[in-house]
Design an enzyme around this catalytic site. Structure first.
Site, PDB file in Angstrom:
ATOM      1  N   THR A 375       0.859  -1.191   0.000  1.00  0.00           N
ATOM      2  CA  THR A 375       0.000   0.000   0.000  1.00  0.00           C
ATOM      3  C   THR A 375       0.898   1.245   0.000  1.00  0.00           C
ATOM      4  O   THR A 375       2.113   1.153   0.068  1.00  0.00           O
ATOM      5  CB  THR A 375      -0.963  -0.065   1.207  1.00  0.00           C
ATOM      6  OG1 THR A 375      -1.639  -1.305   1.189  1.00  0.00           O
ATOM      7  CG2 THR A 375      -1.966   1.054   1.272  1.00  0.00           C
ATOM      8  N   SER A 446     -11.100  -2.960   4.578  1.00  0.00           N
ATOM      9  CA  SER A 446      -9.749  -2.409   4.510  1.00  0.00           C
ATOM     10  C   SER A 446      -9.317  -1.906   5.885  1.00  0.00           C
ATOM     11  O   SER A 446     -10.154  -1.741   6.779  1.00  0.00           O
ATOM     12  CB  SER A 446      -9.739  -1.256   3.502  1.00  0.00           C
ATOM     13  OG  SER A 446      -8.528  -0.547   3.567  1.00  0.00           O
ATOM     14  N   SER A 447      -8.029  -1.650   6.033  1.00  0.00           N
ATOM     15  CA  SER A 447      -7.521  -0.983   7.244  1.00  0.00           C
ATOM     16  C   SER A 447      -6.975   0.404   6.919  1.00  0.00           C
ATOM     17  O   SER A 447      -6.399   1.063   7.788  1.00  0.00           O
ATOM     18  CB  SER A 447      -6.388  -1.808   7.872  1.00  0.00           C
ATOM     19  OG  SER A 447      -6.880  -3.037   8.307  1.00  0.00           O
ATOM     20  N   GLY A 466       0.665  -0.587   5.442  1.00  0.00           N
ATOM     21  CA  GLY A 466       1.040  -1.569   6.463  1.00  0.00           C
ATOM     22  C   GLY A 466      -0.037  -2.567   6.833  1.00  0.00           C
ATOM     23  O   GLY A 466       0.005  -3.117   7.933  1.00  0.00           O
ATOM     24  N   GLY A 467      -1.027  -2.811   5.955  1.00  0.00           N
ATOM     25  CA  GLY A 467      -2.038  -3.838   6.235  1.00  0.00           C
ATOM     26  C   GLY A 467      -2.757  -3.553   7.538  1.00  0.00           C
ATOM     27  O   GLY A 467      -3.062  -2.402   7.858  1.00  0.00           O
TER      28      GLY A 467
END
Ligand code: GLY
Length: 564
Positions: A375, A446-447, A466-467
């Site tokens: 990302t 999503s985060s 960073g997920g």
């Protein structure tokens, strides 16, 4: 918590030159009279300034930076992916999120990544065209330019088109990303042709040229969203995906739309927090954790107690993510409850300062699917005070590894952000929540957490890749802001993370002292050192001081400039 001092790979001399050559003016009512951009790549930051200098506003610059990142940082985001742009328009203080998250193809179904026994086949949701959701980034750019920008879309795409056509010398980060995805890239001829060097991982000095991508960007610029979702690009995307075993149709592309959503808004100790709503879990989880923490005097707590409380807050907030969050078009989201201070007060009652609560002791255990940790994020403020925080993704590094034929577009593997097997452990031993199960046309959870912070005097714009660790990184950034530090500190702060399950605190080497590690273990926490992670890009506007500061994470290769 200690601040990490990692080697910085970008040269800050440009920033210092700009600050010295153009000293910040006394701030007048309105904007900061300077502009700042922080992004993960110097060419992307420069693209944003190029467009500001041509009369564009922050939203035009956001188009330029997003498109440039798609070209110069293909590991993190791209036309084949999606993202969230959080905007604030200075003229009327309007705050809005452009949700350009990918959607599941209409032919997708809940067992599409399972074997005959119902167990997940991880490679299917990670590599190749079956792993790809319908991209939202091109529609996001067209929408931004049309509704919020001042310049024609094509003009704001020009810097990206130039870098794609002429090529540029890649950095270490690109070389490492390609090395780790080499086998997948080699499976797909169009991917190997672009990203590899004679079918091998490239060496330093490699120039990445992407002529097909330049042509796709041009068609988008000339025809707007139709230049990607209809016509030549769409036909080629669908043909290439289907020939390689994917399930996209022309209807999937025709039907894709961005959604404008109200951001999640809350308070933490006098700081106004504005962040991403579902289908991102970012804003809700961030606020829930901050609400839990608001009653503690973290600044004066001893470091073991401070980190323990942060971990316990994360444990509870991430648990609610897994149980309740998904695409609001498909599931009822208890957002008001989860972000209410009263709800947080209830959770706080069960937090002990002398003991960690094992996650298995919380009922209804579910667990997140693992998320890609690539990302990208950028932050912008223009001279008028228009703000953008944007987090964009193709999920894992270089997404699915699949370039769709002659489009030059590298597709995401964002389908893996769904709970591919709700209620059952997946290949990583994790169980995902029902709210995030695969359904046709649905956006995967999503985060991504593009965030604004605001007090009477200070405005902050921040976010990071960073997920699932994105949210805990932004949380640590907010706490650092609350303690009065500046953006160089927020992006550098040592990181640790807990996400409910697995019941482990992962931490960057050097972020916790040996004493704190021992103290946390004594309370019952299990800790595991991880590699440095994240790539935060941040801006601070200190209004009374008339100061605009931008900072790029020392872990990455980004560039943060503030200038007139
Ligand atoms: N793919 C990472 C995220 O959406 O959070």
């Amino acid at each position: 918590m200690k601040t990490l001092h990692l080697p910085k790979q970008i040269n800050f001399s440009v920033l210092w030159f700009c600050l010295l050559a153009f000293p910040p003016p006394i701030t007048l009512a309105g904007g900061p009279r300077m502009a700042a951009i922080a992004s993960a790549h110097p060419l992307a930051t420069a693209a944003g300034f190029e467009i500001l200098d041509q009369g564009g506003n922050a939203f035009d610059a956001a188009v330029a930076v997003s498109a440039a990142l798609a070209v110069v940082e293909p590991s993190g985001s791209g036309l084949g992916g999606g993202g969230f742009w959080l905007l604030k328009r200075a003229a009327d203080d309007k705050e809005i999120i452009i949700d350009g998250r990918e959607t599941a193809p209409l032919a997708a179904h809940s067992s599409m990544y399972l074997d005959a026994q119902g167990n997940p086949i991880p490679a299917l949701s990670l590599d190749g065209p079956l792993a790809a959701g319908i991209p939202g980034l091109p529609a996001g750019l067209a929408h931004l330019a049309k509704k919020y920008g001042r310049l024609p879309l094509l003009k704001s795409l020009r810097p990206a088109i130039r870098h794609a056509e002429l090529g540029f010398e890649v950095g270490d980060y690109y070389l490492r990303s390609v090395q780790s995805k080499e086998a997948t890239l080699r499976r797909f001829p169009a991917s190997a042709e672009i990203f590899l060097d004679h079918d091998a991982a490239p060496k330093p000095g490699f120039r990445l040229v992407q002529k097909d991508l330049a042509a796709s960007l041009k068609r988008l610029g000339q025809a707007g969203r139709a230049g990607f979702y209809s016509g030549e690009t769409a036909a080629e995307l669908v043909k290439a995906v289907r020939e390689a075993g994917g399930i996209w149709t022309r209807e999937d592309l025709e039907k894709y739309r961005v959604v404008e959503r109200q951001p999640i808004i809350g308070q933490y100790r006098g700081i106004r927090i504005v962040s991403a709503p579902p289908p991102s879990s970012g804003g809700i989880v961030l606020l829930e954790a901050l609400n839990i923490l608001a009653a503690y005097d973290l600044q004066h707590a001893d470091p073991i107690t401070r980190e323990h409380l942060i971990i316990e807050a994360e444990r509870r907030a991430y648990r609610d993510r897994d149980l309740s969050l998904g695409d609001p078009g498909f599931v009822e989201i208890p957002g008001k409850q989860l972000t209410s201070p009263d709800y947080a007060a209830g959770l706080r009652v069960a937090i002990r300062t002398d003991r960690a609560l094992p996650s298995e002791n919380l009922s209804d255990a579910a667990s997140p699917a693992p998320q890609g940790d690539n990302t990208t994020h950028f932050s912008i403020i223009d001279r008028q005070g228009n703000q953008v925080a944007a987090t964009l993704s193709i999920n894992q590094s270089l997404g699915s590894g699949f370039v769709a034929g002659g489009t030059g577009v590298l597709l995401n593997d964002e389908m893996d952000d769904f709970a591919v097997s709700p209620g059952k452990p997946n290949a990583y031993g994790l169980v995902g929540g029902n709210a995030n199960k695969i359904e046709p046309g649905k956006r995967m959870l999503s985060s991504m957490s593009p965030t604004f912070l605001q007090t009477e005097d200070r405005v902050a714009i921040l976010g990071t890749p960073g997920g699932s660790r994105i949210i805990s990184m932004v949380l640590l950034g907010v706490l650092d802001f609350a303690e009065g530090h500046g953006p160089q500190s927020w992006v550098s702060v040592g990181r640790f993370h807990h996400q409910y399950l697995p019941d482990i605190v992962d931490y960057e080497p050097g972020s916790l002292t040996a004493e704190v590690i021992r103290g946390l273990e004594k309370l019952g926490h299990k800790l595991k050192a991880s590699k440095p992670y994240g790539n935060m890009q941040a801006i601070l506007w200190d209004k009374p001081k008339g100061l605009l500061e931008a900072a790029s994470d020392p872990r990455g290769e980004g560039a943060a400039w503030a200038r007139q």
